[in-house]
Write a protein that holds these residues in place. Structure first.
Motif, PDB file in Angstrom:
ATOM      1  N   LEU A  97     -10.938 -24.292   4.813  1.00  0.00           N
ATOM      2  CA  LEU A  97     -10.146 -25.422   4.339  1.00  0.00           C
ATOM      3  C   LEU A  97      -9.048 -25.763   5.339  1.00  0.00           C
ATOM      4  O   LEU A  97      -8.877 -26.920   5.733  1.00  0.00           O
ATOM      5  CB  LEU A  97      -9.533 -25.078   2.983  1.00  0.00           C
ATOM      6  CG  LEU A  97      -8.732 -26.203   2.350  1.00  0.00           C
ATOM      7  CD1 LEU A  97      -9.678 -27.268   1.819  1.00  0.00           C
ATOM      8  CD2 LEU A  97      -7.851 -25.686   1.250  1.00  0.00           C
ATOM      9  N   LYS A 147      -5.677 -27.562  -2.197  1.00  0.00           N
ATOM     10  CA  LYS A 147      -6.789 -26.754  -2.717  1.00  0.00           C
ATOM     11  C   LYS A 147      -7.692 -27.515  -3.654  1.00  0.00           C
ATOM     12  O   LYS A 147      -7.247 -28.342  -4.380  1.00  0.00           O
ATOM     13  CB  LYS A 147      -6.243 -25.527  -3.443  1.00  0.00           C
ATOM     14  CG  LYS A 147      -6.431 -24.336  -2.573  1.00  0.00           C
ATOM     15  CD  LYS A 147      -6.892 -23.062  -3.110  1.00  0.00           C
ATOM     16  CE  LYS A 147      -8.327 -22.905  -3.338  1.00  0.00           C
ATOM     17  NZ  LYS A 147      -9.322 -22.756  -2.557  1.00  0.00           N
ATOM     18  N   ALA A 180      -4.777  -6.421  -6.373  1.00  0.00           N
ATOM     19  CA  ALA A 180      -4.230  -5.215  -5.759  1.00  0.00           C
ATOM     20  C   ALA A 180      -5.158  -4.025  -5.978  1.00  0.00           C
ATOM     21  O   ALA A 180      -5.248  -3.126  -5.136  1.00  0.00           O
ATOM     22  CB  ALA A 180      -2.843  -4.930  -6.325  1.00  0.00           C
ATOM     23  N   MET A 192      -7.703  -3.618  -3.160  1.00  0.00           N
ATOM     24  CA  MET A 192      -7.139  -3.050  -1.944  1.00  0.00           C
ATOM     25  C   MET A 192      -6.831  -1.568  -2.168  1.00  0.00           C
ATOM     26  O   MET A 192      -7.048  -0.732  -1.282  1.00  0.00           O
ATOM     27  CB  MET A 192      -5.855  -3.797  -1.563  1.00  0.00           C
ATOM     28  CG  MET A 192      -6.067  -5.270  -1.301  1.00  0.00           C
ATOM     29  SD  MET A 192      -6.997  -5.579   0.200  1.00  0.00           S
ATOM     30  CE  MET A 192      -5.733  -5.299   1.410  1.00  0.00           C
ATOM     31  N   GLY A 193      -6.317  -1.248  -3.353  1.00  0.00           N
ATOM     32  CA  GLY A 193      -5.994   0.137  -3.663  1.00  0.00           C
ATOM     33  C   GLY A 193      -7.251   1.011  -3.636  1.00  0.00           C
ATOM     34  O   GLY A 193      -7.249   2.095  -3.044  1.00  0.00           O
ATOM     35  N   CYS A 243      -0.011  -9.780   8.720  1.00  0.00           N
ATOM     36  CA  CYS A 243       1.014  -8.774   9.011  1.00  0.00           C
ATOM     37  C   CYS A 243       2.061  -8.708   7.898  1.00  0.00           C
ATOM     38  O   CYS A 243       2.581  -7.643   7.592  1.00  0.00           O
ATOM     39  CB  CYS A 243       1.694  -9.063  10.345  1.00  0.00           C
ATOM     40  SG  CYS A 243       0.671  -8.613  11.747  1.00  0.00           S
ATOM     41  N   LEU A 244       2.341  -9.850   7.302  1.00  0.00           N
ATOM     42  CA  LEU A 244       3.341  -9.846   6.232  1.00  0.00           C
ATOM     43  C   LEU A 244       2.831  -9.148   4.974  1.00  0.00           C
ATOM     44  O   LEU A 244       3.611  -8.805   4.091  1.00  0.00           O
ATOM     45  CB  LEU A 244       3.751 -11.278   5.881  1.00  0.00           C
ATOM     46  CG  LEU A 244       4.986 -11.812   6.579  1.00  0.00           C
ATOM     47  CD1 LEU A 244       5.402 -13.129   5.970  1.00  0.00           C
ATOM     48  CD2 LEU A 244       6.139 -10.831   6.506  1.00  0.00           C
ATOM     49  N   GLY A 252     -13.734 -24.358  -4.384  1.00  0.00           N
ATOM     50  CA  GLY A 252     -12.556 -23.515  -4.541  1.00  0.00           C
ATOM     51  C   GLY A 252     -11.963 -23.625  -5.920  1.00  0.00           C
ATOM     52  O   GLY A 252     -11.691 -22.626  -6.584  1.00  0.00           O
ATOM     53  N   ALA A 253     -11.768 -24.856  -6.391  1.00  0.00           N
ATOM     54  CA  ALA A 253     -11.100 -25.028  -7.666  1.00  0.00           C
ATOM     55  C   ALA A 253     -12.065 -24.841  -8.830  1.00  0.00           C
ATOM     56  O   ALA A 253     -11.677 -24.367  -9.889  1.00  0.00           O
ATOM     57  CB  ALA A 253     -10.463 -26.414  -7.726  1.00  0.00           C
ATOM     58  N   ALA A 260      -0.892 -17.494   0.397  1.00  0.00           N
ATOM     59  CA  ALA A 260      -1.246 -17.664  -1.013  1.00  0.00           C
ATOM     60  C   ALA A 260      -2.602 -17.042  -1.288  1.00  0.00           C
ATOM     61  O   ALA A 260      -2.792 -16.363  -2.306  1.00  0.00           O
ATOM     62  CB  ALA A 260      -1.253 -19.148  -1.366  1.00  0.00           C
ATOM     63  N   ARG A 278      -3.627 -13.645  -3.700  1.00  0.00           N
ATOM     64  CA  ARG A 278      -4.513 -13.739  -4.865  1.00  0.00           C
ATOM     65  C   ARG A 278      -5.534 -12.611  -4.908  1.00  0.00           C
ATOM     66  O   ARG A 278      -6.224 -12.442  -5.908  1.00  0.00           O
ATOM     67  CB  ARG A 278      -5.234 -15.091  -4.855  1.00  0.00           C
ATOM     68  CG  ARG A 278      -4.447 -16.191  -5.560  1.00  0.00           C
ATOM     69  CD  ARG A 278      -5.362 -17.354  -5.903  1.00  0.00           C
ATOM     70  NE  ARG A 278      -5.946 -17.929  -4.699  1.00  0.00           N
ATOM     71  CZ  ARG A 278      -5.392 -18.943  -4.034  1.00  0.00           C
ATOM     72  NH1 ARG A 278      -4.290 -19.481  -4.462  1.00  0.00           N
ATOM     73  NH2 ARG A 278      -5.964 -19.426  -2.956  1.00  0.00           N
ATOM     74  N   LEU A 338       1.423  -6.292   5.105  1.00  0.00           N
ATOM     75  CA  LEU A 338       1.554  -4.849   5.340  1.00  0.00           C
ATOM     76  C   LEU A 338       2.925  -4.382   4.896  1.00  0.00           C
ATOM     77  O   LEU A 338       3.736  -5.152   4.378  1.00  0.00           O
ATOM     78  CB  LEU A 338       1.332  -4.551   6.828  1.00  0.00           C
ATOM     79  CG  LEU A 338      -0.087  -4.824   7.332  1.00  0.00           C
ATOM     80  CD1 LEU A 338      -0.124  -4.749   8.845  1.00  0.00           C
ATOM     81  CD2 LEU A 338      -1.064  -3.820   6.718  1.00  0.00           C
ATOM     82  N   ILE A 365       1.163 -20.915   4.879  1.00  0.00           N
ATOM     83  CA  ILE A 365       1.352 -20.998   3.423  1.00  0.00           C
ATOM     84  C   ILE A 365       0.015 -20.828   2.705  1.00  0.00           C
ATOM     85  O   ILE A 365      -0.103 -20.063   1.743  1.00  0.00           O
ATOM     86  CB  ILE A 365       2.002 -22.343   3.046  1.00  0.00           C
ATOM     87  CG1 ILE A 365       3.456 -22.355   3.516  1.00  0.00           C
ATOM     88  CG2 ILE A 365       1.929 -22.581   1.549  1.00  0.00           C
ATOM     89  CD1 ILE A 365       4.156 -23.679   3.334  1.00  0.00           C
ATOM     90  N   LEU A 366      -1.013 -21.519   3.210  1.00  0.00           N
ATOM     91  CA  LEU A 366      -2.337 -21.425   2.575  1.00  0.00           C
ATOM     92  C   LEU A 366      -2.870 -19.990   2.624  1.00  0.00           C
ATOM     93  O   LEU A 366      -3.367 -19.458   1.631  1.00  0.00           O
ATOM     94  CB  LEU A 366      -3.330 -22.348   3.285  1.00  0.00           C
ATOM     95  CG  LEU A 366      -3.272 -23.830   2.950  1.00  0.00           C
ATOM     96  CD1 LEU A 366      -4.247 -24.609   3.819  1.00  0.00           C
ATOM     97  CD2 LEU A 366      -3.592 -24.061   1.486  1.00  0.00           C
ATOM     98  N   ARG A 374      -9.541  -2.708   5.982  1.00  0.00           N
ATOM     99  CA  ARG A 374      -9.389  -3.511   4.765  1.00  0.00           C
ATOM    100  C   ARG A 374      -9.295  -4.985   5.128  1.00  0.00           C
ATOM    101  O   ARG A 374      -9.807  -5.850   4.423  1.00  0.00           O
ATOM    102  CB  ARG A 374      -8.129  -3.089   3.997  1.00  0.00           C
ATOM    103  CG  ARG A 374      -8.227  -1.732   3.371  1.00  0.00           C
ATOM    104  CD  ARG A 374      -7.193  -1.573   2.284  1.00  0.00           C
ATOM    105  NE  ARG A 374      -5.830  -1.674   2.792  1.00  0.00           N
ATOM    106  CZ  ARG A 374      -5.093  -0.633   3.151  1.00  0.00           C
ATOM    107  NH1 ARG A 374      -5.564   0.587   3.040  1.00  0.00           N
ATOM    108  NH2 ARG A 374      -3.873  -0.805   3.596  1.00  0.00           N
ATOM    109  N   MET A 384       0.845  -1.206   0.000  1.00  0.00           N
ATOM    110  CA  MET A 384       0.000   0.000   0.000  1.00  0.00           C
ATOM    111  C   MET A 384       0.871   1.244   0.000  1.00  0.00           C
ATOM    112  O   MET A 384       1.989   1.235   0.502  1.00  0.00           O
ATOM    113  CB  MET A 384      -0.882   0.020   1.245  1.00  0.00           C
ATOM    114  CG  MET A 384      -2.029  -0.975   1.152  1.00  0.00           C
ATOM    115  SD  MET A 384      -3.079  -0.695  -0.277  1.00  0.00           S
ATOM    116  CE  MET A 384      -2.943  -2.263  -1.115  1.00  0.00           C
TER     117      MET A 384
END
Lengths: 298, 294
Positions: free
Chosen positions: B216, A298, B185, B188-189, B95-96, B290-291, B178, B182, B98, B174-175, B201, A1
């Motif tokens: 899941l 998934k 952006a 969020m913008g 947090c990652l 999901g898929a 990912a 996805r 941000l 990890i889930l 947000r 951001m």
């Protein structure tokens, strides 16, 4: 951001710092405990700073238990399971997607049932099955009232590498992953291959295999780690010490009787040896892990 | 899948599929059928014959207090570790996203516990929480006897939950990472331009958009706790003190291999099997949604 939120960022750093502490703290404590002498443990209790005896402790562990043998066993079993799973999954998926085999429904149902039956819920009868491989055949003869039951030899996989790996190589998730992947390959490719005179086997080896490299790596990375971490199956299928995997051997390092004073520093050094290989592997093959986890779950 | 097959042969593919089918039959289906069969028989160990007893084994476990202790331990262990692992992983992944530094390094570090087997965690933790020499030994110096995981079931359970959550966080992380990446952006913008701060947000966009991944991960964690909790329990508590931490997977193993009660163990197997079947079907539902092409 683009915008700045200093307070939010500070909070994020706090959370991440806490996560860092939780992720690396135990590793640090293991390192500290594994690197002090037994006397230091007894006199000062659990160390919070690293000592200097790590190599000696590791050497002593290697003297007491056959560390190299266990590492070799783990490596061999993990490699066998990885190659077996990759081969069987991709070949089965190939058979189901590019042909219309007889009993295709049966194949899919069998696979699906495998997905529903984790080892832990069928551990006792699976052990029975592995210790008498041809029992189903004998039961069949018996049920049909045919003679010759006695002629069926009893084959036991207990304490063999086959026993350690074979029951683990079937994989429903792996097969489904390949099924899904093959579906994304354009049918024109098959047509082109057929026009060029390629038979099914040629098509699999020359076209599908090279295209599946990423899937192989991703699935392989996950299977390798989960086999390495496996505990229950090696525990029940091996009784000889020299057939143990490193994860299992670690557990035997615990004192059997509660009266015995355990040598924690040696135990921690053994733990370090058991963690080292998979840890390096996870960090080095991180990319494939992420791909594999996101892809298979998934 | 329903289009005509690419290759017309019908027997060759059967040959290809046979090895895997054989293994599934020998080591999955046959044992499962056997577990179900054994659960209706009184099986004597060492091949000394068996006798059909109908539902007796089920009645026996259903009227046995240890079954309910085991069920309770399983539920507490599963719910506790799943909630904890999902929450921590979500906090870290969010947090990652941000504006922070060293993202790649942190990612690698958060993933590494994935390498550690449950049984190794159990053994290490046994040392760390030892009431005399462990990390919390100072509590006992202040208030003697206050920290005693080998005597107090709730404390042992707490240690198990924390340890298992520790092993589950990487997978969830990890889930979630990912799923968060996805999110377009632009979305969020646009929210940022409308004046929505990071917290807003997170609540209004990120959380709803990764809800499928959350569910899941929850289901996967529950299945993992049902099955792979075994190594941890075997190393750390062996089901004790009393029966307070004997989760079903551990009970099946100890009834079958230590108690040599094949019938009771099999009846428990069937009960756990039913749980897993229900959960896996639930997981597949998410998977299909999901898929979208399954």
């Amino acid at each position: 951001m683009v915008e700045r939120h200093p307070r939010m960022t500070a909070l994020a750093y706090c959370v991440l710092g806490l996560g860092l502490l939780l992720a690396l703290g135990p590793l640090y404590l293991i390192l500290c405990s594994a690197s002090v002498t037994s006397q230091a443990w007894i006199s000062q209790g659990m160390p919070l700073t690293p000592g200097t005896a790590l190599l000696e402790n590791l050497r002593e562990v290697a003297q007491r238990i056959d560390l190299w043998r266990y590492l070799f066993n783990s490596l061999l079993v993990a490699s066998l399971v990885v190659s077996g799973k990759l081969l069987l999954s991709s070949v089965t998926a190939f058979a189901v997607s590019y042909f219309r085999p007889r009993c295709r429904g049966l194949i899919l149902v069998l696979l699906f049932s495998a997905l529903l039956l984790p080892l832990e819920v069928r551990i006792v009868p699976t052990y029975a099955a592995a210790s008498d491989l041809l029992e189903p055949l004998r039961s069949l003869l018996q049920a049909l009232d045919l003679s010759g039951q006695q002629a069926v030899p009893s084959i036991s996989l207990v304490n063999t590498y086959a026993g350690l790996s074979l029951p683990l190589v079937a994989s429903a998730t792996g097969t489904f992953l390949f099924l899904q992947f093959y579906r994304t390959i354009p049918p024109e490719l098959v047509e082109a291959a057929r026009i060029d005179g390629a038979g099914p086997w040629r098509f699999y080896v020359d076209i599908l295999l090279p295209l599946s490299k990423t899937n192989f790596a991703a699935l392989g990375a996950i299977v390798f780690i989960s086999t390495w971490k496996d505990y229950m199956w090696p525990l029940v299928i091996t009784s000889h010490e020299q057939m143990r995997t490193i994860t299992l051997a670690m557990a035997s390092f615990l004192p059997v009787e509660s009266g015995q004073m355990p040598q924690w520093n040696l135990l921690m050094a053994a733990a370090l040896a058991a963690i080292a290989v998979p840890a390096v592997f996870v960090v080095a093959a991180q990319r494939w892990f992420v791909k594999g986890i996101v892809g298979t779950e998934k | 899948m329903d289009a005509r097959p690419a290759f017309p042969t019908r027997w060759f593919p059967l040959l290809l599929a046979t090895p895997q089918m054989l293994i599934v039959f020998l080591f999955f289906l046959w044992p499962a059928v056997k577990a179900i069969a054994w659960s209706f028989y009184l099986v004597r160990p060492f091949g000394n014959g068996s006798r059909f007893v109908g539902l007796d084994n089920y009645l026996r476990i259903l009227t046995d207090d240890s079954f309910y202790a085991s069920l309770r331990a399983t539920l507490v262990f599963t719910a506790g570790s799943t909630l904890l692992a999902v929450t921590i992983a979500l906090a870290l992944a969010a947090c990652l996203e941000l504006d922070v530094r060293a993202k790649r390094l942190l990612r690698s570090i958060f993933i590494w516990p994935y390498a550690v087997a449950g049984v190794v965690v159990g053994i290490v933790l046994k040392v760390l929480i030892n009431p005399v020499t462990g990390l919390l030994a100072f509590l006992n110096q202040l208030w003697p006897g206050v920290w005693a995981p080998h005597l107090i079931g709730a404390q042992a359970m707490l240690a198990l939950i924390a340890a298992f959550a520790w092993t589950q966080v990487p997978l969830n992380f990890i889930l979630f990472s990912a799923a968060l990446q996805r999110i377009p952006a632009d979305l969020m913008g646009a929210a940022a331009i409308d004046g929505a701060g990071p917290w807003r947000r997170f609540i209004d966009i990120q959380l709803p958009m990764i809800a499928p991944a959350l569910l899941l991960a929850g289901v996967i964690n529950v299945i993992e706790a049902f099955t792979h909790g075994f190594g941890l329990v075997d190393a750390l508590t062996q089901g004790g003190p009393g029966r307070s931490t004997a989760i079903l997977a551990y009970q099946i193993y100890s009834d079958g291999f230590i108690g040599l009660d094949l019938s009771g163990s099999s009846a428990l197997s069937v009960v756990l099997m039913l749980f897993i079947v229900a959960l896996t079907l639930l997981q597949l539902r998410f998977f299909r949604q999901g898929a979208g092409r399954w």
